[in-house]
Enzyme design. Structure first.
Site, PDB file in Angstrom:
ATOM      1  CG  ASP A 489      -1.934  -1.095   1.253  1.00 20.88           C
ATOM      2  OD1 ASP A 489      -2.009  -1.851   0.281  1.00 20.88           O
ATOM      3  OD2 ASP A 489      -2.661  -1.216   2.263  1.00 20.88           O
ATOM      4  CD  GLU A 564      -9.775  -3.123   0.381  1.00 24.04           C
ATOM      5  OE1 GLU A 564     -10.498  -3.937   0.971  1.00 24.04           O
ATOM      6  OE2 GLU A 564      -8.933  -2.404   0.973  1.00 24.04           O
ATOM      7  CD  GLU A 568      -7.255   4.871  -0.211  1.00 27.45           C
ATOM      8  OE1 GLU A 568      -7.047   5.563   0.807  1.00 27.45           O
ATOM      9  OE2 GLU A 568      -7.375   3.622  -0.164  1.00 27.45           O
TER      10      GLU A 568
END
Length: 744
Positions: A489, A564, A568
């Site tokens: 991430d 996911e 973002e």
């Protein structure tokens, strides 16, 4: 020069100048406040030494993680080290291709209109064809070398230190799986069982060809190109083994052929060559971005050497330009989660994105309007009065308390929300004194991170080469801060800091020089654009072949890489675009523009599913979003819960100018009307009943199709502030809705 004049001039320059996209941000070490350490919790398992930084988030990571027994997906094929398993008991490299009718589906969600299945998954580790050798057994060792953004070499040795091996040059989109044999006795195996194997004439001299039919009825082709002209003499020993001669060296290529004689003709004329790597180039001019894949090639040489057969995904086909569309063939192969791939015979591809968002800035932006009128920098007096009343309260919140957390992700979200709030007050509402109050506090909160004084400081670790949270080092928990220490991430986490810095620098250009190096470090870690940078790998997170990022880092996974939050992902591209603009790095701004345009295409194809989407099974499309998209499965859920507002909202947040580009109105309308519209009695999750910050996210997203209803929601007199999540402000949401046309 003011921030507004810098932004305006940068946008004007982007319209008239050609810009190379992949220019180095820097090549210097990380700033001195970031300590270095040589250890990392994830071991580098059997990776050959290389001078360049190691890619951590690429398609082949399972080959150096955990058991080394999980698959990697090149699309349309997957490969798995067999490790003595299944019917063939092989220690070679198993090759698999999955057709659509082999998928397994999860239960139907009867609460959703149309009752779509919750997930679909493809079977893993089907050992259709295994490239092995008689010498491979339980002492076999697998290594990797030449880890690059699009390619890797996987090697199988009979035992450690052996000079004999099979090397597999793996590149995304390969048309053949190629094994390069060095002094071994070929053993071609199958756990599906051979039904028939026959020799056939090949189109090229020195190529030995075999037609294979397995017991599942699928046809494969095998081409052997000896190094010294020696016939491999592959003979069928059993229904699991096709064995060649000892001490053989050369190339063996295999390919699935679903297209009969026409497919065989295409493969025949491309056999004997294979890619070993990719050179990616890109440039922008005005609103057009062009990027090109140029493959390095090995195998047969000379003027009669064939061109490469590579598979293109659906979004590639849409954007092919120049001579590339004419290189498409009729051969098509199902992929696991990216629709149907098309075989293309060419040594390079040229692709074009013709709608770069060069005029997008910090202000609300409407991609449906004509160029030049898409940014709303002026709001109505009535809107400004309401927004200022709200902002006067929000800007006085305790920034340190909300940002000084044990998570780079949640800290960054809070910093970014305050940055957008302060921008709104200063630029859209004309209250510089109030903005100055907030800006001073924001600089102090940001400095805690730029001076590396946060609860879990960053470290530069030299094992993999990257900037990570010290959280897992301190706690021993690999999942601390969503796995940041293990490279999960990073684009999500660091994008919020980069966006915050861009707004601070816009409002106070003098601040820039003291913080530029630290922010550029975050850009380099997640999205280094140059192979000349010795401290970070090229494009760690963003996969230029797939056209989006992969969030999973150094964790073994049976279904390979995944992502996911598509929003973002796009937010990170927007953040580096704006950081490039305020710093005068035109290459970075151009790169952000190109990434945004490419993401708008890939999100529409693979993540945000409008009616009729052809790249996912019809049984799944009714979910409207992918939830979590893996390389081998898609699951309409999240890592933190199954509520519909979670599953959809994670593909919305944060709602900022880029959202109008990547979330097209037809999709938003379908999603809202079926899932969240309170006036639709059959809505399974009406937004009016949603609790907490997800409610604000849903109504901010509504502004993309009905800005007046969105405005009315956020402007209501008895507004409950628990409806605003920690990464947003009511101030910005009001300005967002007003800028899109919602204010009275």
């Amino acid at each position: 020069m003011t921030g507004r004049s810098i932004e305006r001039r940068a946008a004007e320059q982007a319209m008239i100048d050609q810009t190379e996209v992949f220019q180095a941000v820097a090549t210097s070490p990380p700033p001195s406040q970031i300590p270095s350490r040589g250890d990392h919790p994830a071991p580098r398992l059997n990776i050959a030494s290389q001078s360049s930084p190691l890619s951590t988030n690429k398609f082949y990571a399972n080959f150096f993680l955990g058991s080394q027994g999980q698959g990697v997906w090149t699309h349309p094929y997957s490969l798995t080290w067999s490790k003595g398993t299944q019917n063939a008991h092989s220690w070679g490299m198993a090759v698999s291709h999955i057709d659509a009718d082999q998928r397994a589906f999860g239960p139907r969600n009867t609460a959703i209109p149309g009752s779509p299945v919750q997930y679909y998954i493809n079977p893993i580790a089907i050992q259709s064809i295994i490239l092995s050798a008689v010498e491979l057994g339980n002492s076999t060792v697998m290594t990797t070398d030449s880890l690059q953004a699009f390619s890797v070499n996987a090697n199988l040795f009979p035992q450690a230190g052996s000079s004999s091996k099979i090397s597999f040059p793996l590149v995304q989109g390969i048309g053949f799986v190629t094994g390069i044999y060095t002094n071994l006795q070929p053993a071609i195996q199958s756990s599906v069982f051979f039904r028939s194997v026959s020799t056939a004439a090949a189109s090229g001299n020195g190529i030995f060809k075999y037609q294979i039919i397995l017991e599942d009825g699928k046809s494969w082709l095998l081409f052997a190109i000896p190094a010294n002209g020696q016939d491999p003499q592959l003979s069928l020993v059993s229904n699991t083994l096709l064995r060649g001669v000892p001490n053989w060296s050369g190339i063996i290529q295999v390919a699935r052929n679903p297209a009969g004689s026409s497919g065989e003709y295409i493969y025949d004329n491309a056999a004997g060559v294979y890619p070993t790597g990719v050179t990616l180039t890109a440039s922008t001019f005005s609103q057009t971005g062009t990027y090109q894949f140029q493959w390095q090639k090995a195998g047969l040489t000379g003027k009669n050497a064939p061109q490469l057969l590579m598979f293109a995904l659906p979004h590639h086909i849409e954007s092919f330009a120049g001579p590339t569309p004419f290189a498409k063939t009729s051969l098509r192969m199902q992929t696991t989660t990216k629709g149907v791939a098309t075989a293309v015979v060419a040594d390079s591809w040229t692709l074009v994105e013709a709608n770069l968002p060069v005029d997008m800035g910090f202000a609300p932006w409407n991609g449906s309007l004509p160029q030049g009128s898409r940014s709303a920098r002026t709001l109505s007096p009535s809107a400004v009065n309401i927004i200022n009343t709200v902002a006067a309260f929000e800007i006085r919140q305790d920034m340190d308390n909300q940002t000084n957390l044990d998570s780079m992700y949640f800290s960054g979200k809070a910093l970014s929300k305050f940055a957008a709030l302060i921008y709104t007050v200063h630029e859209l509402c004309g209250e510089p004194d109030l903005a100055r109050l907030g800006l001073g506090q924001l600089k102090i909160a940001f400095a805690k991170f730029s001076t590396n004084q946060q609860k879990y400081p960053l470290v530069y670790e030299t094992a993999w080469k990257g900037v990570v949270s010290s959280g897992s080092y301190v706690t021993g928990d690999a999942g601390q801060d969503f796995g940041n220490t293990h490279y999960n991430d990073h684009h999500f986490h660091y994008g919020y800091f980069i966006h915050t810095a861009a707004i601070i620098a816009y409002l106070d250009p003098q601040w820039l020089q003291l913080n530029k190096e630290w922010v550029n470090m975050l850009v380099r870690d997640a999205a280094n654009p140059s192979t000349s940078d010795p401290y970070f790998p090229f494009s760690r997170m963003f996969d230029w072949y797939h056209g989006h990022s992969w969030a999973k880092g150094l964790f073994e996974s049976a279904d390979a890489k995944d992502e996911e939050s598509s929003s973002e992902d796009a937010f990170f591209a927007y953040a580096i675009k704006m950081w490039g603009r305020v710093t005068g790095d035109r290459s970075m701004e151009a790169r952000g523009n190109l990434m945004l345009a490419l993401l708008a295409r890939t999100l529409k194809n693979y993540f945000l599913l409008q009616d009729g989407n052809a790249n996912h099974p019809a049984e799944f499309v009714g979910n409207k979003v992918t939830g979590v998209l893996f390389e081998n499965k898609v699951d309409a859920t999240t890592y933190f819960g199954t509520n519909l507002e979670y599953v959809h909202g994670i593909h919305m947040l944060p709602l900022l100018p880029y959202s109008s580009l990547t979330r097209p109105p037809p999709f938003v309308l379908q999603e809202w009307s079926r899932f969240f519209d309170p006036s639709n009695r059959s809505s399974p999750d009406p937004a009016s009943s949603v609790q907490g910050g997800w409610k604000g996210i849903l109504y901010a997203n509504l502004a993309l199709i009905d800005p007046r209803k969105s405005w009315d929601f956020f402007a209501q007199r008895d507004f409950d502030m628990t409806w605003i999540d920690g990464g947003a402000s009511r101030t910005w949401y009001l300005a967002w809705a007003a800028g899109l046309g919602g204010a009275p």
